[in-house]
Scaffold this motif. Structure first.
Motif, PDB file in Angstrom:
ATOM      1  N   UNK A  60       0.819  -1.216   0.000  1.00  0.00           N
ATOM      2  CA  UNK A  60       0.000   0.000   0.000  1.00  0.00           C
ATOM      3  C   UNK A  60       0.851   1.263   0.000  1.00  0.00           C
ATOM      4  N   UNK A  61       0.365   2.266  -0.706  1.00  0.00           N
ATOM      5  CA  UNK A  61       1.017   3.573  -0.758  1.00  0.00           C
ATOM      6  C   UNK A  61       0.270   4.520   0.175  1.00  0.00           C
ATOM      7  N   UNK A  62       0.955   5.058   1.170  1.00  0.00           N
ATOM      8  CA  UNK A  62       0.326   5.958   2.130  1.00  0.00           C
ATOM      9  C   UNK A  62       0.604   7.402   1.735  1.00  0.00           C
ATOM     10  N   UNK A  63      -0.440   8.166   1.514  1.00  0.00           N
ATOM     11  CA  UNK A  63      -0.348   9.600   1.254  1.00  0.00           C
ATOM     12  C   UNK A  63      -0.708  10.310   2.559  1.00  0.00           C
ATOM     13  N   UNK A  64       0.277  10.964   3.185  1.00  0.00           N
ATOM     14  CA  UNK A  64       0.044  11.626   4.467  1.00  0.00           C
ATOM     15  C   UNK A  64      -0.633  12.975   4.299  1.00  0.00           C
ATOM     16  N   UNK A  65      -0.514  13.570   3.122  1.00  0.00           N
ATOM     17  CA  UNK A  65      -1.140  14.855   2.842  1.00  0.00           C
ATOM     18  C   UNK A  65      -0.881  15.246   1.407  1.00  0.00           C
ATOM     19  N   UNK A  66      -1.753  16.084   0.863  1.00  0.00           N
ATOM     20  CA  UNK A  66      -1.615  16.492  -0.531  1.00  0.00           C
ATOM     21  C   UNK A  66      -2.217  17.868  -0.727  1.00  0.00           C
ATOM     22  N   UNK A  67      -1.633  18.639  -1.630  1.00  0.00           N
ATOM     23  CA  UNK A  67      -2.186  19.942  -2.006  1.00  0.00           C
ATOM     24  C   UNK A  67      -2.114  20.105  -3.515  1.00  0.00           C
ATOM     25  N   UNK A  68      -2.929  21.022  -4.012  1.00  0.00           N
ATOM     26  CA  UNK A  68      -2.862  21.441  -5.402  1.00  0.00           C
ATOM     27  C   UNK A  68      -2.882  22.962  -5.405  1.00  0.00           C
ATOM     28  N   UNK A  69      -2.139  23.573  -6.312  1.00  0.00           N
ATOM     29  CA  UNK A  69      -2.040  25.027  -6.350  1.00  0.00           C
ATOM     30  C   UNK A  69      -1.615  25.468  -7.741  1.00  0.00           C
ATOM     31  N   UNK A  70      -1.850  26.734  -8.037  1.00  0.00           N
ATOM     32  CA  UNK A  70      -1.319  27.289  -9.271  1.00  0.00           C
ATOM     33  C   UNK A  70       0.190  27.487  -9.124  1.00  0.00           C
ATOM     34  N   UNK A  71       0.908  27.194 -10.175  1.00  0.00           N
ATOM     35  CA  UNK A  71       2.362  27.296 -10.155  1.00  0.00           C
ATOM     36  C   UNK A  71       2.805  28.756 -10.233  1.00  0.00           C
ATOM     37  N   UNK A  72       3.829  29.092  -9.476  1.00  0.00           N
ATOM     38  CA  UNK A  72       4.423  30.426  -9.551  1.00  0.00           C
ATOM     39  C   UNK A  72       5.681  30.374 -10.411  1.00  0.00           C
ATOM     40  N   UNK A  73       6.727  29.749  -9.905  1.00  0.00           N
ATOM     41  CA  UNK A  73       7.955  29.554 -10.668  1.00  0.00           C
ATOM     42  C   UNK A  73       8.735  28.428 -10.028  1.00  0.00           C
ATOM     43  N   UNK A  74       9.219  27.497 -10.848  1.00  0.00           N
ATOM     44  CA  UNK A  74       9.947  26.366 -10.305  1.00  0.00           C
ATOM     45  C   UNK A  74       9.101  25.609  -9.310  1.00  0.00           C
ATOM     46  N   UNK A  75       9.636  25.404  -8.104  1.00  0.00           N
ATOM     47  CA  UNK A  75       8.907  24.683  -7.064  1.00  0.00           C
ATOM     48  C   UNK A  75       8.013  25.594  -6.233  1.00  0.00           C
TER      49      UNK A  75
END
Length: 422
Positions: free
Chosen positions: A94-109
């Motif tokens: 099993x793959x455990x995802x402890x947290x996740x977000x989505x956002x608009x990209x600004x630059x690089x990371x």
């Protein structure tokens, strides 16, 4: 094809099933049903692969442990709601995802701070995806415009083991030690790679409707975008989406290419054979209406190379290659999806070239043009051929290996498509 030197949460708890010789998801195999919700359209996709070494360093075989992964993708459809699709298709635990977000990209990371949205999975911020499973997040309110880049961040607090990934992204992904899932800045993300991990799709819903159903481009490294400029979205899928929008008929365009992929044979490096992954990677994407198939040069060309990266490399006949494509056609029609064939690009001068490969390529291309078995076709062979030598890619379109187009060549491929046939 490579030179010699990608509803509510639905978890697939079963192994991939086969229908008419083609893979469908475990959720489909188990008869899972989506709960009522918005109508989703795939806005970006990548075909999953098992962990492998690849041609560039990647993190797939080691996997992740106590780290945060940040990945940037560009959507070809807008909306006011978004969700992500995650794949553990080749995971053995099993793959455990402890947290996740989505956002608009600004630059690089870096991301736009005000756009960061915490993702949930059936209302929970953490979730486990079974081995060989897949999962979709709940919807998140996020306004996205076509051709906008979005950043998906995953906190992988536990040891993942080898990671299901997409080897060649031609886009930079980032990694940080510890939990930085909510960071808007890039400071902690001091490692990078050119692959995507676990992320197999971004879907949208709401406003910004397209003028037609999604177009999936299915194939090998030419579809994947090999030799295109990193982080500039110069694959032929990008060029086709931009051309559709300029023509006033915007539609999402999804890339289902895997570098080195074959129609007829599986590979540890290059993914499951096209006839096995077609259902999962193309026909099952939300909102798909048309698939364009460009695949077969590796089937006929790997056996010509002095140092093939795929072994054993059997000699494939024209009849065998056509039989594989007929499976794809039947599968698409069974799902009510239009399927467009493509002639193979010229391969003269490449490590895939030989008298036998040239003969099979010519015979296969003539079948695509004349048989009428595909609903329509696009002639990349003629569109990119050197006028002085029809067996070679024109110099202005050649990336240098005489096999893969450069950025200009990928734009020429998009121009070669009669948009009415889509």
């Amino acid at each position: 094809m490579l030179p010699r030197t990608r509803t509510s949460a639905v978890v697939a708890a079963a192994a991939l099933a086969l229908t008419a010789g083609l893979a469908v998801t475990g959720a489909q195999a188990a008869g899972s049903k989506s709960l009522p919700g918005p109508a989703w359209t795939a806005a970006w996709a990548a075909s999953p692969q098992r962990a492998s070494t690849g041609f560039k360093p990647n993190w797939s075989e080691d996997g992740f442990s106590g780290q945060t992964l940040r990945q940037v993708v560009r959507v070809t459809q807008g909306g006011d709601r978004a969700r992500i699709r995650l794949s553990n298709a080749y995971g053995t635990s099993p793959l455990h995802i402890a947290g996740a977000t989505i956002a608009r990209t600004k630059k690089g990371a870096a991301v736009e701070e005000a756009s960061v949205r915490r993702l949930t999975f059936e209302g929970r911020r953490s979730v486990s995806i079974p081995a060989r499973g897949q999962l979709s997040s709940d919807e998140a309110g996020l306004d996205l415009k076509p051709f906008e880049s979005v950043t998906v961040t995953l906190h992988l607090a536990r040891t993942t083991g080898p990671a299901t990934f997409h080897a060649q992204s031609f886009a930079t992904s980032y990694r940080a030690q510890g939990d930085h899932v909510g960071d808007s800045g890039a400071g902690a993300f001091d490692e990078s790679t050119e692959s995507w991990y676990f992320l197999s799709g971004v879907d949208v819903s709401g406003k910004e409707p397209g003028h037609g159903k999604g177009v999936v481009l299915f194939g090998d490294s030419i579809t994947d975008g090999f030799a295109s400029s990193t982080d500039l979205n110069r694959r032929w899928s990008d060029a086709l989406a931009e051309r559709l929008t300029k023509a006033g008929t915007p539609r999402p365009v999804l890339n289902a290419g895997i570098g080195g992929n074959l129609v007829l044979n599986d590979s540890a490096w290059y993914g499951e054979r096209g006839t096995a992954r077609f259902g999962r990677d193309a026909l099952s994407l939300p909102g798909v209406g048309t698939v364009v198939v460009l695949e077969g040069l590796n089937d006929i060309g790997f056996s010509e190379s002095d140092t093939p990266t795929y072994k054993p490399a059997p000699e494939v006949s024209t009849g065998e290659l056509i039989a594989g494509h007929r499976k794809l056609i039947r599968a698409a029609h069974a799902k009510g999806v239009k399927v467009v064939g493509a002639t193979l690009l010229p391969l003269g001068g490449s490590d895939h070239y030989g008298e036998r490969a040239a003969k099979v390529s010519g015979e296969f291309n003539e079948w695509v043009r004349s048989s009428g078995e595909y609903d329509s076709y696009v002639d990349f062979d003629r569109a990119l051929a050197d006028p002085a030598d029809g067996e070679r890619i024109a110099p202005q379109y050649d990336s240098g290996d005489h096999l893969h187009p450069n950025d200009a060549g990928y734009r020429a491929m998009a121009r070669a498509v009669d948009l009415e046939t889509l």
